[in-house]
Design a protein around this motif. Sequence first.
Motif, PDB file in Angstrom:
ATOM      1  N   ALA A 169      42.214 -14.494 -20.611  1.00 34.80           N
ATOM      2  CA  ALA A 169      41.269 -13.252 -20.321  1.00 34.80           C
ATOM      3  C   ALA A 169      41.980 -12.432 -19.582  1.00 34.80           C
ATOM      4  N   HIS A 170      42.455 -12.768 -18.236  1.00 33.22           N
ATOM      5  CA  HIS A 170      43.044 -12.060 -17.052  1.00 33.22           C
ATOM      6  C   HIS A 170      44.492 -11.768 -17.843  1.00 33.22           C
ATOM      7  N   LEU A 171      45.234 -12.554 -18.368  1.00 31.81           N
ATOM      8  CA  LEU A 171      46.514 -12.330 -19.076  1.00 31.81           C
ATOM      9  C   LEU A 171      46.571 -11.112 -19.997  1.00 31.81           C
ATOM     10  N   GLU A 172      45.372 -11.091 -20.941  1.00 29.10           N
ATOM     11  CA  GLU A 172      45.328 -10.230 -21.927  1.00 29.10           C
ATOM     12  C   GLU A 172      44.854  -8.958 -21.330  1.00 29.10           C
ATOM     13  N   VAL A 173      43.994  -8.830 -20.487  1.00 31.89           N
ATOM     14  CA  VAL A 173      43.314  -7.678 -20.013  1.00 31.89           C
ATOM     15  C   VAL A 173      43.506  -7.554 -18.306  1.00 31.89           C
ATOM     16  N   PRO A 174      44.561  -7.436 -17.927  1.00 25.97           N
ATOM     17  CA  PRO A 174      44.790  -7.115 -16.462  1.00 25.97           C
ATOM     18  C   PRO A 174      43.812  -5.904 -15.905  1.00 25.97           C
ATOM     19  N   TYR A 175      43.627  -6.166 -14.674  1.00 27.72           N
ATOM     20  CA  TYR A 175      42.802  -5.287 -13.899  1.00 27.72           C
ATOM     21  C   TYR A 175      43.554  -3.921 -13.831  1.00 27.72           C
ATOM     22  N   VAL A 176      42.814  -2.712 -13.925  1.00 27.22           N
ATOM     23  CA  VAL A 176      43.458  -1.374 -13.464  1.00 27.22           C
ATOM     24  C   VAL A 176      43.182  -1.076 -11.938  1.00 27.22           C
ATOM     25  N   SER A 177      43.976  -0.397 -11.457  1.00 27.07           N
ATOM     26  CA  SER A 177      43.953  -0.070 -10.075  1.00 27.07           C
ATOM     27  C   SER A 177      42.798   1.046  -9.918  1.00 27.07           C
ATOM     28  N   ARG A 178      42.127   0.828  -8.771  1.00 22.06           N
ATOM     29  CA  ARG A 178      41.083   1.883  -8.385  1.00 22.06           C
ATOM     30  C   ARG A 178      41.656   3.097  -7.669  1.00 22.06           C
ATOM     31  N   ASP A 179      41.034   4.330  -7.828  1.00 19.43           N
ATOM     32  CA  ASP A 179      41.503   5.375  -6.984  1.00 19.43           C
ATOM     33  C   ASP A 179      40.114   6.253  -6.950  1.00 19.43           C
ATOM     34  N   VAL A 180      39.528   5.617  -5.876  1.00 22.12           N
ATOM     35  CA  VAL A 180      38.014   6.189  -5.233  1.00 22.12           C
ATOM     36  C   VAL A 180      38.288   7.616  -4.806  1.00 22.12           C
ATOM     37  N   PRO A 181      39.222   8.082  -3.961  1.00 22.45           N
ATOM     38  CA  PRO A 181      39.210   9.384  -3.567  1.00 22.45           C
ATOM     39  C   PRO A 181      39.203  10.399  -5.008  1.00 22.45           C
ATOM     40  N   ASN A 182      39.951   9.951  -6.031  1.00 20.90           N
ATOM     41  CA  ASN A 182      39.533  10.709  -7.188  1.00 20.90           C
ATOM     42  C   ASN A 182      38.720  10.381  -8.101  1.00 20.90           C
ATOM     43  N   GLY A 183      37.650   9.587  -7.673  1.00 21.21           N
ATOM     44  CA  GLY A 183      36.352   9.230  -8.354  1.00 21.21           C
ATOM     45  C   GLY A 183      36.518   8.212  -9.501  1.00 21.21           C
ATOM     46  N   LEU A 184      37.619   7.571  -9.281  1.00 18.13           N
ATOM     47  CA  LEU A 184      37.930   6.371 -10.211  1.00 18.13           C
ATOM     48  C   LEU A 184      37.719   5.016  -9.730  1.00 18.13           C
ATOM     49  N   SER A 185      36.750   4.199 -10.109  1.00 16.15           N
ATOM     50  CA  SER A 185      36.710   2.806  -9.688  1.00 16.15           C
ATOM     51  C   SER A 185      36.057   2.185 -10.572  1.00 16.15           C
ATOM     52  N   TYR A 186      35.280   0.892 -10.182  1.00 13.97           N
ATOM     53  CA  TYR A 186      34.659  -0.051 -10.835  1.00 13.97           C
ATOM     54  C   TYR A 186      35.460  -0.606 -12.089  1.00 13.97           C
TER      55      TYR A 186
END
Length: 254
Positions: A169-186
């Motif tokens: 599952a982790h190989l198929e769907v890697p995690y994205v990086s967060r960008d909290v200062p620009n409002g992108l997280s979780y």
Amino acid sequence: MTTDLTLVVTAHDETVVSGPTMTSADRAVEAAEAAGWSVQRVIALDAATEHTRAFFEQPAFDHWERWHFEEADLGRVRNALLPRTEGRFIAYLDADDLFSENWLAEAIATLDAAERRGEQVIAHPELNVIFDGSRTVLVNIGQDSPLFTPHYLYFRHYYDSLCMAPREAHLEVPYVSRDVPNGLSYQDFQFTVETMDAGWWHVAVPDTIIFKRRRDFSLVTESNARKSVLRAVPAMAIDRVRELGRRRSGGARA
């Protein structure tokens, strides 16, 4: 010999609060091993402070592997450590949280049974107990529950980042990086959506608990304060979301 589980404790700026965490982790590993499962124990020190490194270098933790990273990001460090893991399944524990003694054993059994049936399953604890900075009990809803609806994901995440998932599952769907200062997280929220869209089935393992410490300042509190959102995910489009997480006839995932 194949290892059943790699358990990763991630540490950044934690010290004495990690004592109960490590006791919890060791007891859960011992329960899993008593049930016949093999476990690789890893402490991932990610951009760890000097005091954190000193705490985890204690001889009391010599039965754990210690890996050092400078990612300073939940998603990037999980992606970075994955190639070094040995387990069929991967589980995480933050260095200031705890889980019930039965969580690892029961979750491994759930994923192992699913694997033998040819099903792609990701496991979550039945309960998240929030303590310290706030007091809340959250009930995790599996996709097989009549209470599950993908539309709920427009408002909040069903689960916590401390799931157990097959390595694939982790190989198929890697995690994205967060960008909290620009409002992108979780990142864990996005991982849930993208794995559901890829056909992974999320379940809650009965009678298991993760205890989440809510601190005055954390990634979650910072993200909430900045009103962060997910990146645009095609599966969440208004004309597609109703199909997210549905099963096709015959039990296959959509």
